[in-house]
Design a protein around this motif. Structure first.
Motif, mmCIF file in Angstrom:
data_model
loop_
_atom_site.group_PDB
_atom_site.id
_atom_site.type_symbol
_atom_site.label_atom_id
_atom_site.label_comp_id
_atom_site.label_asym_id
_atom_site.label_seq_id
_atom_site.Cartn_x
_atom_site.Cartn_y
_atom_site.Cartn_z
ATOM 1 N N ALA A 207 0.825 -1.204 0.000
ATOM 2 C CA ALA A 207 0.000 0.000 0.000
ATOM 3 C C ALA A 207 0.863 1.259 0.000
ATOM 4 N N TRP A 208 1.972 1.241 0.760
ATOM 5 C CA TRP A 208 2.856 2.415 0.775
ATOM 6 C C TRP A 208 3.402 2.699 -0.623
ATOM 7 N N LYS A 209 3.760 1.662 -1.356
ATOM 8 C CA LYS A 209 4.283 1.877 -2.715
ATOM 9 C C LYS A 209 3.254 2.599 -3.581
ATOM 10 N N LYS A 210 1.994 2.218 -3.424
ATOM 11 C CA LYS A 210 0.942 2.867 -4.187
ATOM 12 C C LYS A 210 0.723 4.293 -3.714
ATOM 13 N N ILE A 211 0.695 4.487 -2.418
ATOM 14 C CA ILE A 211 0.466 5.821 -1.852
ATOM 15 C C ILE A 211 1.533 6.805 -2.319
ATOM 16 N N GLU A 212 2.754 6.327 -2.432
ATOM 17 C CA GLU A 212 3.859 7.194 -2.853
ATOM 18 C C GLU A 212 3.688 7.727 -4.275
ATOM 19 N N THR A 213 2.840 7.081 -5.075
ATOM 20 C CA THR A 213 2.641 7.516 -6.466
ATOM 21 C C THR A 213 1.443 8.442 -6.635
ATOM 22 N N VAL A 214 0.669 8.638 -5.572
ATOM 23 C CA VAL A 214 -0.570 9.421 -5.663
ATOM 24 C C VAL A 214 -0.305 10.854 -5.210
ATOM 25 N N ASP A 215 -0.722 11.822 -6.024
ATOM 26 C CA ASP A 215 -0.613 13.231 -5.620
ATOM 27 C C ASP A 215 -1.499 13.466 -4.408
ATOM 28 N N GLN A 216 -0.893 13.978 -3.361
ATOM 29 C CA GLN A 216 -1.644 14.164 -2.123
ATOM 30 C C GLN A 216 -2.604 15.342 -2.230
ATOM 31 N N ARG A 217 -3.860 15.080 -1.852
ATOM 32 C CA ARG A 217 -4.890 16.114 -1.915
ATOM 33 C C ARG A 217 -5.299 16.582 -0.525
ATOM 34 N N GLY A 218 -4.693 16.011 0.475
ATOM 35 C CA GLY A 218 -5.056 16.386 1.825
ATOM 36 C C GLY A 218 -3.871 16.969 2.570
ATOM 37 N N PHE A 219 -4.113 17.437 3.752
ATOM 38 C CA PHE A 219 -3.048 17.944 4.629
ATOM 39 C C PHE A 219 -3.063 17.133 5.919
ATOM 40 N N TYR A 220 -4.142 17.245 6.685
ATOM 41 C CA TYR A 220 -4.213 16.545 7.964
ATOM 42 C C TYR A 220 -4.236 15.029 7.782
ATOM 43 N N LEU A 221 -4.863 14.546 6.712
ATOM 44 C CA LEU A 221 -4.979 13.102 6.495
ATOM 45 C C LEU A 221 -3.945 12.565 5.512
ATOM 46 N N ASP A 222 -2.865 13.283 5.301
ATOM 47 C CA ASP A 222 -1.766 12.815 4.448
ATOM 48 C C ASP A 222 -1.006 11.723 5.198
ATOM 49 N N LEU A 223 -1.176 10.482 4.778
ATOM 50 C CA LEU A 223 -0.565 9.370 5.502
ATOM 51 C C LEU A 223 0.954 9.381 5.433
ATOM 52 N N LEU A 224 1.499 9.973 4.387
ATOM 53 C CA LEU A 224 2.953 10.063 4.293
ATOM 54 C C LEU A 224 3.530 10.927 5.414
ATOM 55 N N ALA A 225 2.779 11.937 5.827
ATOM 56 C CA ALA A 225 3.223 12.774 6.943
ATOM 57 C C ALA A 225 3.254 11.969 8.238
ATOM 58 N N TYR A 226 2.271 11.092 8.420
ATOM 59 C CA TYR A 226 2.250 10.243 9.617
ATOM 60 C C TYR A 226 3.397 9.236 9.582
ATOM 61 N N ARG A 227 3.675 8.703 8.394
ATOM 62 C CA ARG A 227 4.783 7.742 8.298
ATOM 63 C C ARG A 227 6.108 8.421 8.621
ATOM 64 N N LYS A 228 6.297 9.633 8.144
ATOM 65 C CA LYS A 228 7.546 10.353 8.425
ATOM 66 C C LYS A 228 7.727 10.554 9.919
ATOM 67 N N ALA A 229 6.663 10.971 10.603
ATOM 68 C CA ALA A 229 6.746 11.208 12.048
ATOM 69 C C ALA A 229 6.932 9.897 12.814
ATOM 70 N N LEU A 230 6.439 8.809 12.236
ATOM 71 C CA LEU A 230 6.494 7.513 12.895
ATOM 72 C C LEU A 230 7.924 7.022 13.100
ATOM 73 N N LYS A 231 8.859 7.529 12.310
ATOM 74 C CA LYS A 231 10.253 7.089 12.427
ATOM 75 C C LYS A 231 10.806 7.323 13.824
ATOM 76 N N THR A 232 10.292 8.370 14.479
ATOM 77 C CA THR A 232 10.734 8.673 15.850
ATOM 78 C C THR A 232 9.584 8.503 16.850
ATOM 79 N N PHE A 233 8.541 7.756 16.464
ATOM 80 C CA PHE A 233 7.353 7.554 17.290
ATOM 81 C C PHE A 233 6.732 8.876 17.708
ATOM 82 N N ASP A 234 6.728 9.803 16.767
ATOM 83 C CA ASP A 234 6.140 11.115 16.989
ATOM 84 C C ASP A 234 4.830 11.196 16.214
#
Length: 382
Positions: A207-234
């Protein structure tokens, strides 16, 4: 003074130890303490949801998690297959329409389960379908769909399998990884025994591979932003820290009980509830009933709304009514959250008493005896 007895399919009763965490003073979230708490709850959820995939916590209802699962995965014009046979499954189609997807629907009458072979046929005939959206437990009808079998045919055809597990995961068997679920959405206020306000979203590498190819249309619900913060459990934004602390406690309780034991207990509660209701003339609305709740048609001559209203005013027992085409025809009783055998027995006794009070022919104790027989049988086999 009445005791409030909550047995709706969400929100559900919350353990006292989880409630007590909400009484503690709020602390800041950009701290080592919060990151440790965040890590603990995510690792616990991996066990409860049977996954090694990333888990994201979003301050939202389960619907927020569903929206994220569409807007992050589906481009405008892309095809998604929706398995629709109830109010909440239909929400997938509504979200797809809102985000410009071409929605293909496999529709069945409310109360019917989906067949994996038919899903396979649809996917074989339309290779443009990128993802299949379905439901573990359809809360409006009480159907438990065969997520495992459907996941198998979806995975064999290299499509993505997205599941609304909001009202079932945590009580019903749900093996996220083994069943090929690429995105699972869960709500905090149901089987996970936490107040409303948290959406839990699991995301597979596919699913992440697919998400990475989709132009993000959201801000608060941008899952890539959550994944980035997840690296430090933030968290990318201010999280509902108190709710996360309550969820952590509820997840601890589930892990202490053992998730297999929790699933078995859910099955037993469901069988007992169905046995009791059927003994006094109720009929199941679902052909493949879920373990998370029971949805049952009231007997002929019974006014469902009047029955529910009286259960609440006389006993403080809050059950749910029907939705859509089932409105006024069914009652819905949850077996999830902190609900036990005595809750089921007392709910059935209350239903018997109110039916008699309203002039219906019911032999008192009949439903209770049927449920107790299921519980006694379970104890003998333990």
């Amino acid at each position: 003074m009445k005791k409030y007895r909550l047995m709706t399919p969400g929100p559900t009763p919350v353990p006292e130890s989880s409630l007590l965490t909400l009484a503690r003073q709020v602390t800041h979230h950009r701290t080592a303490e919060f990151r440790a708490l965040h890590q603990e709850v995510l690792e616990g959820l991996q066990e409860v949801l049977q996954t090694k995939n990333d888990i994201l916590l979003i301050g939202a209802s389960g619907t927020g998690g569903m929206e994220a699962a569409v807007m992050n995965l589906i481009r405008p014009g892309s095809k998604m297959l929706v398995l629709a046979s109830g109010k909440f499954a239909e929400r997938w189609a509504t979200l797809g329409d809102r985000f410009g997807a071409e929605v293909v629907s496999y529709e069945l009458p409310w109360g019917e389960p989906f067949e994996a072979d038919e899903v396979a046929r649809i996917l074989d005939e339309d290779p443009a379908i990128e993802a299949v959206y379905g439901t573990l437990c359809e809360t409006s009808t009480g159907v438990g769909h065969d997520v495992e079998a459907i996941g198998r045919v979806v995975q064999e055809r290299d499509r993505l399998w997205v599941v609304d597990g909001i009202s079932g995961a945590g009580l019903m068997e749900c093996r996220t990884d083994d069943w090929g679920i690429d995105i699972l959405v869960v709500g905090s206020q149901k089987a996970l025994m936490t107040p409303p306000g948290l959406a839990i979203v699991t995301v597979s590498p596919r699913a992440w591979k697919k998400i990475e190819t989709v132009d993000q249309r959201g801000f608060y619900l941008d899952l890539l932003a959550y994944r980035k913060a997840l690296k430090t459990f933030d968290s990318p934004y201010t999280p509902p820290r108190s709710l996360i602390a309550a969820l952590a406690e509820s997840v601890r309780l589930l892990r202490e009980a053992g998730i297999e034991t929790v699933w078995d207990n859910g099955r037993r509660l469901a069988r007992a509830t169905r046995a009791g209701l059927e003994r006094i003339g109720f009929r199941m609305a679902a052909r493949r009933p879920a373990d998370a709740l029971t949805t049952a048609y009231v007997p002929d001559g019974v006014d469902a709304k009047r029955l529910l209203d009286r259960l609440e005013t006389r006993f403080g027992l809050k059950l749910a009514g029907g939705q859509g085409p089932l409105s006024g025809k069914v009652i819905r009783i949850a077996h999830m959250g902190q609900i036990d055998q005595l809750d089921i027995v007392s709910a059935l006794a209350a239903i018997e008493l109110v039916l008699v009070e309203q002039g219906h022919s019911v032999q008192l104790g009949t439903a209770v005896a049927a449920a107790e027989a299921v519980f006694a049988e379970g104890e003998e086999s333990d």
